[in-house]
Structure formats: C-alpha cells, structure tokens
Design a protein around this motif. Structure first.
Motif, PDB file in Angstrom:
ATOM      1  N   UNK A 152      -9.575 -16.726 -86.988  1.00 44.33           N
ATOM      2  CA  UNK A 152      -9.680 -16.041 -85.707  1.00 44.33           C
ATOM      3  C   UNK A 152      -8.387 -15.335 -85.326  1.00 44.33           C
ATOM      4  N   UNK A 153      -8.529 -14.126 -84.808  1.00 47.10           N
ATOM      5  CA  UNK A 153      -7.408 -13.391 -84.231  1.00 47.10           C
ATOM      6  C   UNK A 153      -7.774 -13.001 -82.806  1.00 47.10           C
ATOM      7  N   UNK A 154      -6.879 -13.288 -81.872  1.00 42.57           N
ATOM      8  CA  UNK A 154      -7.044 -12.859 -80.482  1.00 42.57           C
ATOM      9  C   UNK A 154      -6.429 -11.470 -80.371  1.00 42.57           C
ATOM     10  N   UNK A 155      -7.192 -10.516 -79.838  1.00 45.87           N
ATOM     11  CA  UNK A 155      -6.726  -9.134 -79.826  1.00 45.87           C
ATOM     12  C   UNK A 155      -6.884  -8.509 -78.438  1.00 45.87           C
ATOM     13  N   UNK A 156      -6.093  -7.441 -78.238  1.00 46.79           N
ATOM     14  CA  UNK A 156      -6.206  -6.657 -77.017  1.00 46.79           C
ATOM     15  C   UNK A 156      -4.950  -6.705 -76.174  1.00 46.79           C
ATOM     16  N   UNK A 157      -4.763  -5.730 -75.299  1.00 44.45           N
ATOM     17  CA  UNK A 157      -3.560  -5.656 -74.469  1.00 44.45           C
ATOM     18  C   UNK A 157      -3.340  -6.874 -73.576  1.00 44.45           C
TER      19      UNK A 157
ATOM     20  N   UNK B 221     -11.520 -11.803 -81.504  1.00 46.55           N
ATOM     21  CA  UNK B 221     -11.877 -12.263 -80.164  1.00 46.55           C
ATOM     22  C   UNK B 221     -11.023 -11.569 -79.113  1.00 46.55           C
ATOM     23  N   UNK B 222     -11.661 -10.786 -78.249  1.00 48.51           N
ATOM     24  CA  UNK B 222     -10.928 -10.107 -77.194  1.00 48.51           C
ATOM     25  C   UNK B 222     -10.288 -11.112 -76.235  1.00 48.51           C
ATOM     26  N   UNK B 223      -9.064 -10.823 -75.844  1.00 48.23           N
ATOM     27  CA  UNK B 223      -8.384 -11.707 -74.898  1.00 48.23           C
ATOM     28  C   UNK B 223      -8.906 -11.553 -73.485  1.00 48.23           C
ATOM     29  N   UNK B 224      -9.824 -10.610 -73.280  1.00 50.56           N
ATOM     30  CA  UNK B 224     -10.542 -10.552 -72.010  1.00 50.56           C
ATOM     31  C   UNK B 224     -11.329 -11.838 -71.800  1.00 50.56           C
ATOM     32  N   UNK B 225     -11.606 -12.553 -72.886  1.00 53.09           N
ATOM     33  CA  UNK B 225     -12.317 -13.832 -72.781  1.00 53.09           C
ATOM     34  C   UNK B 225     -11.528 -14.846 -71.960  1.00 53.09           C
ATOM     35  N   UNK B 226     -10.205 -14.685 -71.878  1.00 52.74           N
ATOM     36  CA  UNK B 226      -9.406 -15.557 -71.017  1.00 52.74           C
ATOM     37  C   UNK B 226      -9.771 -15.321 -69.558  1.00 52.74           C
ATOM     38  N   UNK B 227     -10.076 -14.065 -69.239  1.00 58.37           N
ATOM     39  CA  UNK B 227     -10.347 -13.695 -67.853  1.00 58.37           C
ATOM     40  C   UNK B 227     -11.733 -14.109 -67.388  1.00 58.37           C
ATOM     41  N   UNK B 228     -12.692 -14.203 -68.310  1.00 53.50           N
ATOM     42  CA  UNK B 228     -14.020 -14.686 -67.896  1.00 53.50           C
ATOM     43  C   UNK B 228     -14.266 -16.134 -68.341  1.00 53.50           C
ATOM     44  N   UNK B 229     -13.174 -16.788 -68.760  1.00 58.45           N
ATOM     45  CA  UNK B 229     -13.207 -18.214 -69.101  1.00 58.45           C
ATOM     46  C   UNK B 229     -14.207 -18.557 -70.201  1.00 58.45           C
ATOM     47  N   UNK B 230     -14.275 -17.721 -71.230  1.00 53.40           N
ATOM     48  CA  UNK B 230     -15.172 -18.014 -72.353  1.00 53.40           C
ATOM     49  C   UNK B 230     -14.425 -18.277 -73.664  1.00 53.40           C
ATOM     50  N   UNK B 231     -13.105 -18.178 -73.657  1.00 52.48           N
ATOM     51  CA  UNK B 231     -12.341 -18.342 -74.906  1.00 52.48           C
ATOM     52  C   UNK B 231     -12.678 -19.649 -75.614  1.00 52.48           C
ATOM     53  N   UNK B 232     -12.566 -20.743 -74.886  1.00 51.80           N
ATOM     54  CA  UNK B 232     -12.770 -22.048 -75.516  1.00 51.80           C
ATOM     55  C   UNK B 232     -14.234 -22.292 -75.894  1.00 51.80           C
ATOM     56  N   UNK B 233     -15.135 -21.772 -75.093  1.00 50.06           N
ATOM     57  CA  UNK B 233     -16.557 -21.889 -75.428  1.00 50.06           C
ATOM     58  C   UNK B 233     -16.848 -21.192 -76.747  1.00 50.06           C
ATOM     59  N   UNK B 234     -16.324 -19.989 -76.918  1.00 46.17           N
ATOM     60  CA  UNK B 234     -16.548 -19.220 -78.148  1.00 46.17           C
ATOM     61  C   UNK B 234     -15.919 -19.931 -79.340  1.00 46.17           C
ATOM     62  N   UNK B 235     -14.689 -20.402 -79.166  1.00 49.20           N
ATOM     63  CA  UNK B 235     -14.004 -21.063 -80.276  1.00 49.20           C
ATOM     64  C   UNK B 235     -14.700 -22.360 -80.676  1.00 49.20           C
ATOM     65  N   UNK B 236     -15.323 -23.028 -79.721  1.00 49.91           N
ATOM     66  CA  UNK B 236     -16.062 -24.256 -80.035  1.00 49.91           C
ATOM     67  C   UNK B 236     -17.291 -23.981 -80.890  1.00 49.91           C
ATOM     68  N   UNK B 237     -17.806 -22.766 -80.818  1.00 43.54           N
ATOM     69  CA  UNK B 237     -18.992 -22.391 -81.588  1.00 43.54           C
ATOM     70  C   UNK B 237     -18.633 -21.720 -82.920  1.00 43.54           C
ATOM     71  N   UNK B 238     -17.354 -21.662 -83.228  1.00 43.16           N
ATOM     72  CA  UNK B 238     -16.890 -20.987 -84.432  1.00 43.16           C
ATOM     73  C   UNK B 238     -16.910 -21.937 -85.628  1.00 43.16           C
TER      74      UNK B 238
END
Length: 249
Positions: A191-196, A168-185
């Motif tokens: 899960x690994x959060x990746x990216x600079x 899961x790209x940590x860009x998801x924090x910036x578009x506020x989708x992290x928790x939505x995606x994790x709820x559907x997992x």
C-alpha cells in the motif's frame, strides 16, 4: 479513529510553541502557514454545500496557538479535519521538505513493480496516473465515491483476494475510512498513501500496513496560497511544490 489520535499526539507538543499565520480554506484545497516557517495543504473535504457556510463553527485561528486547530483533527466535521490536517502538514514542513522527490512517480512505480498484469486497486481517482497504468499495461480497479466509481463491497472483495498493490488517497483520513480500508486489504497487498493531503510522518503509520507515503510539499509558498485561494486543483499546486516520498519498509 486511531490514526487521527496518533497524528494529534505526535504534534501536540510542537503546536504549543507555534502560532498560525494564515489559514486559507479554498474550494479545492486548504492551506495553513505557521510562525516557524511551515506550510501545509490538505484537500478541502465536504460532500455538499447546503448553505452559504462550509465552516459553521467559526473561530479565527490566525495569530493564535496552533493547539486549538490541531484538536480539530478529531472533530466529526470534515471541513475542520481538513484544516487540522493542513496544519499537521505545516508542523511537519521541514521534515517533509528534506525528503527525496519523485516528480514523475517513476520511483513509486518501480518500487511497487507496476507493470504488465500488475493488479492495482485505487481508492480515489488520480487522472494523471491513468496514462502511466495504461502504458505499463497494469490492471486497475477504482473506487471513488465522488465520481460514482466502484461498488464498496465488490471493491473490498478485490482488495482482499485480487489486488497486488493499493493506491490509497489520503483524503481517506478526512472521511475516516483509512483504517477500514486497510483492514480489508489482503495480507500480500502493498500500500502507498498518495495525494497532497498525505502527512509525511513515519511514526503515524507504524502500526498500519502501509509501505510508502507520497505527498506534496509547498516550495513557492505565495504561489501555492494563491492557487488555493483561486480554487485550483492538484496539477496547479504541484507546479509550485515538491512531490516527496517516504519509504516505510
């Protein structure tokens, strides 16, 4: 989002005693340096450039308390959240710098048993990893809205009923989708959060089903700042940085 609030709470006290030295808002990434020697980066998130300004609510944060910019992690503006996340990574710099490195992703791939037949769901297209997935004969499903890859509902169905591992790209924090995606997992998915952009902060993910954080910590700071100013991407920035990882289980 709760993750944004959690990140704010974790760094609110430290931000009061730190000032921002440099804020560089690049086309690809944003960088922040702080008075305590910290430096952090984050993806610069914007969907389209419709005018000459990306940052429309201009405030000169340099030389001021980090508290003002930290508040923007809860902003509705993705560019402001990009700047705030870079600041959070700067405030967490010493901790992230002390973490072990996984420059070739070998530890990550072994930890998650990426091999023949492993079903991998990936949010965000990470080109350098594609060769590794192919070499290990893993099965891959990708969703990346910027590249037009993967339909949302089809991807979520795979995430619930098919996947073994989620990158899961940590860009998801910036578009506020992290928790939505994790709820559907699915319950068995790792899960690994990746990216600079990844905030290497264990406490921020305590109540989320994330097993590893994999981020980028600047080492040659001036070279990273120049790379950001020149609009470069991840491969260039990582030449001058450490690829840290943090096990959460």
């Amino acid at each position: 989002m709760k993750l944004n609030d959690r990140l704010y709470d974790l760094f609110a006290d430290k931000a009061k005693s730190v000032t921002i030295e440099v804020l560089s808002l690049g086309l690809g990434y944003t960088a922040v340096t702080t008075s305590d020697g910290g430096m952090g980066i984050s993806y610069t998130y914007f969907e389209s450039k419709k005018s000459c300004a990306l940052n429309k609510d201009y405030d000169d944060y340099e030389g001021k308390s980090a508290s003002g910019l930290l508040e923007k992690i809860r902003s509705t503006d993705t560019v402001q959240r990009s700047m705030a996340l870079a600041l959070i990574n700067a405030l967490n710099y010493e901790s992230a710098l002390s973490l072990p490195e996984d420059r070739k992703n070998t530890i990550m791939f072994e930890k998650f048993n990426i091999g023949q037949g492993t079903k991998v769901a990936m949010v965000g297209f990470f080109g350098p990893m594609m060769r590794l997935f192919k070499e290990r004969k893993a099965e891959l499903e990708v969703m990346d809205s910027f590249r037009g890859l993967g339909g949302k509902e089809n991807f979520y169905e795979k995430l619930e009923n098919w996947a073994d591992v989620l990158f899961l790209t940590s860009t998801s924090i910036l578009n506020n989708t992290t928790e939505e995606i994790l709820e559907r997992t699915g319950e068995t998915v790792k899960t690994v959060m990746i990216g600079p952009s990844t905030p290497m902060v264990r406490e921020a993910f305590e109540n989320l089903p994330v097993q590893m954080l994999a981020g980028t910590v600047p080492v040659e700071k001036e070279k990273v700042l120049k790379a950001v100013r020149h609009g470069t991407g991840t491969p260039v920035i990582q030449r001058f940085s450490k690829k840290s990882f943090l096990d959460l289980f």
